[in-house]
Structures are given as C-alpha cells and as structure tokens.
Design an enzyme around this catalytic site. Structure first.
Site, PDB file in Angstrom:
ATOM      1  N   SER A 146       0.847  -1.183   0.000  1.00 31.22           N
ATOM      2  CA  SER A 146       0.000   0.000   0.000  1.00 31.22           C
ATOM      3  C   SER A 146       0.879   1.229   0.000  1.00 31.22           C
ATOM      4  O   SER A 146       2.007   1.192   0.491  1.00 31.22           O
ATOM      5  CB  SER A 146      -0.854   0.006   1.256  1.00 31.22           C
ATOM      6  OG  SER A 146       0.012   0.113   2.364  1.00 31.22           O
ATOM      7  N   LYS A 147       0.330   2.297  -0.520  1.00 31.37           N
ATOM      8  CA  LYS A 147       1.177   3.478  -0.665  1.00 31.37           C
ATOM      9  C   LYS A 147       1.549   4.096   0.679  1.00 31.37           C
ATOM     10  O   LYS A 147       2.410   4.951   0.753  1.00 31.37           O
ATOM     11  CB  LYS A 147       0.551   4.493  -1.599  1.00 31.37           C
ATOM     12  CG  LYS A 147      -0.753   5.063  -1.156  1.00 31.37           C
ATOM     13  CD  LYS A 147      -1.234   6.069  -2.202  1.00 31.37           C
ATOM     14  CE  LYS A 147      -2.617   6.546  -1.810  1.00 31.37           C
ATOM     15  NZ  LYS A 147      -3.226   7.412  -2.768  1.00 31.37           N
ATOM     16  N   ARG A 148       0.903   3.652   1.730  1.00 32.34           N
ATOM     17  CA  ARG A 148       1.292   4.172   3.055  1.00 32.34           C
ATOM     18  C   ARG A 148       2.641   3.597   3.482  1.00 32.34           C
ATOM     19  O   ARG A 148       3.304   4.135   4.337  1.00 32.34           O
ATOM     20  CB  ARG A 148       0.256   3.804   4.106  1.00 32.34           C
ATOM     21  CG  ARG A 148      -1.119   4.184   3.679  1.00 32.34           C
ATOM     22  CD  ARG A 148      -1.822   5.073   4.655  1.00 32.34           C
ATOM     23  NE  ARG A 148      -2.619   5.996   3.852  1.00 32.34           N
ATOM     24  CZ  ARG A 148      -3.798   6.449   4.167  1.00 32.34           C
ATOM     25  NH1 ARG A 148      -4.334   6.100   5.299  1.00 32.34           N
ATOM     26  NH2 ARG A 148      -4.438   7.275   3.384  1.00 32.34           N
ATOM     27  N   ARG A 149       3.017   2.442   2.904  1.00 34.48           N
ATOM     28  CA  ARG A 149       4.253   1.787   3.335  1.00 34.48           C
ATOM     29  C   ARG A 149       5.326   1.767   2.256  1.00 34.48           C
ATOM     30  O   ARG A 149       6.504   1.682   2.538  1.00 34.48           O
ATOM     31  CB  ARG A 149       3.966   0.316   3.694  1.00 34.48           C
ATOM     32  CG  ARG A 149       3.024   0.134   4.821  1.00 34.48           C
ATOM     33  CD  ARG A 149       3.673   0.698   6.100  1.00 34.48           C
ATOM     34  NE  ARG A 149       2.753   0.623   7.202  1.00 34.48           N
ATOM     35  CZ  ARG A 149       2.464  -0.497   7.847  1.00 34.48           C
ATOM     36  NH1 ARG A 149       3.050  -1.616   7.510  1.00 34.48           N
ATOM     37  NH2 ARG A 149       1.606  -0.487   8.828  1.00 34.48           N
ATOM     38  N   ARG A 155       5.139  12.703  -1.666  1.00 33.00           N
ATOM     39  CA  ARG A 155       4.541  11.862  -0.618  1.00 33.00           C
ATOM     40  C   ARG A 155       5.594  10.965   0.045  1.00 33.00           C
ATOM     41  O   ARG A 155       5.664  10.870   1.261  1.00 33.00           O
ATOM     42  CB  ARG A 155       3.460  11.006  -1.251  1.00 33.00           C
ATOM     43  CG  ARG A 155       3.188   9.735  -0.529  1.00 33.00           C
ATOM     44  CD  ARG A 155       2.310   8.863  -1.379  1.00 33.00           C
ATOM     45  NE  ARG A 155       0.937   9.032  -0.979  1.00 33.00           N
ATOM     46  CZ  ARG A 155       0.446   8.538   0.150  1.00 33.00           C
ATOM     47  NH1 ARG A 155       1.204   7.847   0.978  1.00 33.00           N
ATOM     48  NH2 ARG A 155      -0.794   8.713   0.462  1.00 33.00           N
TER      49      ARG A 155
END
Ligand code: GLU
Length: 499
Positions: free
Chosen positions: A252-255, A469
């Site tokens: 996921s783009k959070r990680r 980001r």
C-alpha cells in the site's frame, strides 16, 4: 500463433499502480510463451472514480516499462470497444437475458432500506430487503423499471449448492452458494458492476486464460455462475499472489511507493523494474551448477515461462533489493553513451531544467548555485538532518502528526498545482493552529533534504505527487512515526475537518 488470449483489465481510478504492471507483465509473459495475444481493457464502470487522465497516465506508464499489448483502446482490434463505458448496451442486453432466463431480478429496495439492514438487520439475522424481490413476477419489475423507477439488477444466487473454483496455481476451492450474496449486476446509473462486465467481456473478447490478482478469487464463484447461466465455457483461471509490504500486509502506498511514476521519477530503469516484478512471483533463471540468476530480460523469461511455475510464497516488495538489481543493470549492461542517453531521457534535459529556472532565477548569484540547490529534484532520495525537521519549541512527535496531515491534504489535491499545495498547507496550519512557517519548515527539509532552497510550494508542485509523498512519509518515520492507532484517530478527526 495459438488461440490463447489474455487480458489486463485495470480500473482507471488512481495513479498507475505497480500491481497493474505486475499483472500485465505475467499476462504478457504467458502470451509470449504461448504465441497468443494480450489485450488491454479499461474497466471504467465506476463513474465517480474513473477518469480518462488516469487511463492516459496508466497507458504511458505501462509503455514506459516496455509492456506491449496487441489490442486495446489505443491500438484498436477486432473485439472492441475496449473501454467498458463504451459497451453499456451490451451489458444491459445480457442483464435482460438473465432476467428472462430467471437468473436475475429487478430490485427496487432503496439505499436507505439497505443501509438500515446493514446497520442492524444483518446482525440480527434478518434477510436482506431484496430477498422478497427474488420471486416477484419479472414482468412487474420490467414495468416499474420502464416507468423510470430507480432500481438495480441482482443475480439470483441459488439458496443451496456449491461452486468449485479451479485455479492453475492452487488446489480446487469449494464455496457454499448460501454464503454468496445476490450480487448487483447492473447499477442504478445504468452501468454494470465489475462482475457482470468482466464475464461478458472475457467471453465476447475470446479470453482463454484469466490471470489476475488473488484479491479476485472470492469473486470467481459469482463469475462461474454467470458463465453457467449464459451457457458459456469459463476461461482458465490463475490468481497471482499479492505484492506485499515488508510486514507482509498488502502493498500500500502508506508503506511503499506504489505508483509506477515514482519509480520512473526516482531514476529506476524500466528493464530492472520489470525484472524485479517478475522475480516477485517467478524463480530466477536456472544456471548450470549455480543458484540461479536473478537478473534476466523479460523476453528471455517469456521463452522459458510456464504458468504453473509461478510461486505463491512471499512477494515482499523490497526497495533496497530493487535498487541493487537496478545498479547491476547500470554497471553490467550499459556504457557511457547509453547511460548518457538514459540520463537525458530521464530528467537531465532542457525541458526539466527549464521548469526549474523560474524558481531559481532570483535566488542565484552564480550559475554554480543552480545545481546544488536543485539537486533534490534529481535525487532518488534525500536525507534531511533530524534537527532541520523540527521547528523551535516543537516536539518531534507533534511534527510527525502535522506532516501526516500534510500528506493527507496533498493526497486530496485535484488537480495538483502550486495553488493547491499552498491551500493544503494553509488548511493544515489552521487545523493545528500552527503558524504556516512551522508547517513549512519541516516540509522544506523533508522535500529538499536541506533547510533552504527554491520556493516550497512551486518545488512540491514540480516534484510531483509521488516523490513528495514518499519524502514526507520518510521524514515522518524519521521523527519516530505515528502509531497505527494514533493514525486512525487522527484520520477520523482530519476527515471531519475537511468535509
Ligand atoms: N478491474 C479489475 C482490477 O482493476 C480487474 C480484475 C480482473 O482482472 O478480473 O483489478
């Protein structure tokens, strides 16, 4: 030439995802190995989220990687149109056929009724509001629908029985039909759901093998029922493993950076990224007496590719390993001329330098000031000094929270623009009641790796959403990060703030 036909069928709802490239690659490898055809189909049935710009960015990203398809919206073909939004009449016809054959029904249950049932009735074991509509005379439904009453069309899944999913890569999986809901096939906006569209299109487009992500395995029984009701032969299925974060959660783009554009901007070579994606689910090339060679071209892999050799074990995406592999391509396969050409093609060219000049003109005393201050635009990564991330009298943990909200505020930007970036920063500063400069100071350091440089908002706009980001995220981690629990409660507060 064989009659093997495979497809990659992305939904254009966001930035071009490495997961899409991974699926496209394995479909291309199989098509190559079998002498078959690969097609690109755009699954834009979610009207609210699908965008033609996303489709264009995706096509460009897949082309940058060197992936090629034989048919698709951009190249045409005999089985078009290849965008689902251009095939609505076909789906409506097929849904009507299912009503005629008693396998589907009109449902007029309102969204309020459904929400009320989900909120309480489901828990208390009540049947869903549409249960009573399954056996209503179809003609009555047709009349109400023709009079313009809002409705959906649902599958009439038998109340008993089983469905067995066979998959080239796994043992058969049996599903109880009782557990399968009456899936919506046609939505109230006249668009099909994925489930109807995917089956109709895979059949009409002559798809022989469906090679897609593991997340679709639980949907396959619904698809098999539809094949049966239409009297069609289902394709062979192979569900590929998911790409994972290092903690083995779904990538996921959070990680992990998930946008293909991030890897392009960060200076990865398309061949190396494709090679790495292949390694995520395929063994290294055999070497006499050795352990196997991890570096290989995708065309050489295409020559030896066998679908059932795909491994389902760990597909943990490891950025450090990708960097190592990329380095091997630079050292082993390139010379001065090809590296120079790659650098120019990547970012060291008139176009990208010209975009930086307006940011730098009033900030230079010599030409020699330009490169060092703009270096962060060209860097794969920057490493700020932790002290530079923390404004006077602030705590690291608080700055991490503020940066996290900056990430969310930037994520919501559409379009991505200088004014938008500025507005996002002001929103965050209002939210925390922090002066703007306390928000921008850590952002400067996070984005540029240095406390001063060209103007921040313009720099972020130019650097792009993916690179920005990732850098903000890295700085948040460097400040100690924020716990999952904290992030959840923050996100809730933030969501109400921006509503
Ligand atoms: N549109 C689906 C996706 O984006 C495709 C799933 C499939 O290949 O059937 O993942």
């Amino acid at each position: 030439m064989s009659d093997v036909r495979v497809r990659v069928a992305p939904s254009p709802t966001g930035a071009p995802h490495v997961g899409t490239a991974f699926i496209a690659l394995f479909n291309q490898l199989f098509a190559h190995a079998q002498g078959g055809k690969l097609l690109l189909r755009i699954e834009d049935t979610d009207q609210a989220r699908s965008r033609i710009e996303h489709e264009q960015l995706l096509t460009t990203a897949l082309q940058w990687l060197g992936l090629k398809w034989d048919e698709g919206p951009d190249v045409g073909g005999d089985y078009g149109p290849y965008r689902q939004s251009e095939r609505l009449e076909i789906y409506a016809r097929h849904a009507a056929d299912l009503i005629d054959s008693g396998h589907a029904y009109h449902s007029f249950a309102t969204s309020e009724e459904l929400a009320a049932w989900r909120a309480e009735g489901q828990r208390d074991g009540h049947p869903p509001p549409y249960a009573l509509e399954r056996d209503v005379d179809p003609e009555a439904g047709r009349v109400r629908a023709a009079a313009g009453e809002p409705h959906v069309i649902r599958m009439k899944v038998p109340m008993q029985g089983q469905c067995e999913v066979t998959d080239v890569l796994r043992a058969p999986i049996t599903f109880d039909l009782e557990q399968i809901d009456d899936q919506v096939l046609m939505k109230s906006d006249g668009f099909p759901t994925y489930h109807l569209a995917v089956v109709v299109d895979d059949h009409l487009m002559g798809i022989t093998h469906v090679i897609r992500g593991e997340e679709w395995i639980n949907s396959t029984p619904k698809h098999l029922l539809l094949y049966e009701w239409f009297g069609w032969k289902p394709p062979i299925h192979a569900h590929l493993p998911l790409l994972l974060n290092p903690d083995r959660s779904k990538m996921s783009k959070r990680r992990n950076p998930t946008s293909i554009d991030f890897y392009r901007r960060a200076g990865f070579l398309p061949e190396a990224l494709l090679n790495y994606l292949a390694l995520m689910a395929y063994p290294p090339a055999p070497v006499d007496g050795g352990e196997g060679e991890e570096k290989f071209t995708t065309s050489s892999l295409g020559d030896r590719f066998e679908l059932d050799k795909i491994n389902l074990g760990g597909s943990v995406f490891d950025l450090e390993k990708l960097r190592w592999l990329n380095g091997r391509y630079l050292r082993e396969d390139m010379d001065g001329d090809t590296i120079l050409a790659a650098l120019k093609n990547w970012a060291i060219n008139d176009q990208s330098l010209a975009a930086m000049i307006p940011l730098m003109q009033s900030r230079m005393e010599t030409l020699g000031d330009f490169m060092p201050r703009c270096a962060f635009f060209f860097a794969s990564d920057v490493t700020p000094v932790t002290d530079d991330l923390i404004p006077a009298k602030r705590e690291a943990g608080d700055v991490a929270q503020v940066l996290q909200t900056v990430i969310w505020a930037l994520e919501a930007l559409d379009p991505w623009s200088v004014d938008g970036v500025e507005a996002a920063v002001r929103l965050v500063s209002d939210h925390w009641d922090w002066p703007v400069r306390d928000v921008t100071k850590p952002m400067y350091a996070a984005i540029m790796g240095q406390p001063v440089g060209p103007p921040l908002f313009e720099s972020i706009a130019l650097l792009g959403t993916d690179m920005s980001r990732v850098r903000l995220q890295k700085a948040t981690e460097q400040l100690g990060g924020i716990s999952k629990k904290k992030a959840r409660s923050l996100e809730k507060i933030w969501a109400t703030r921006t509503e």
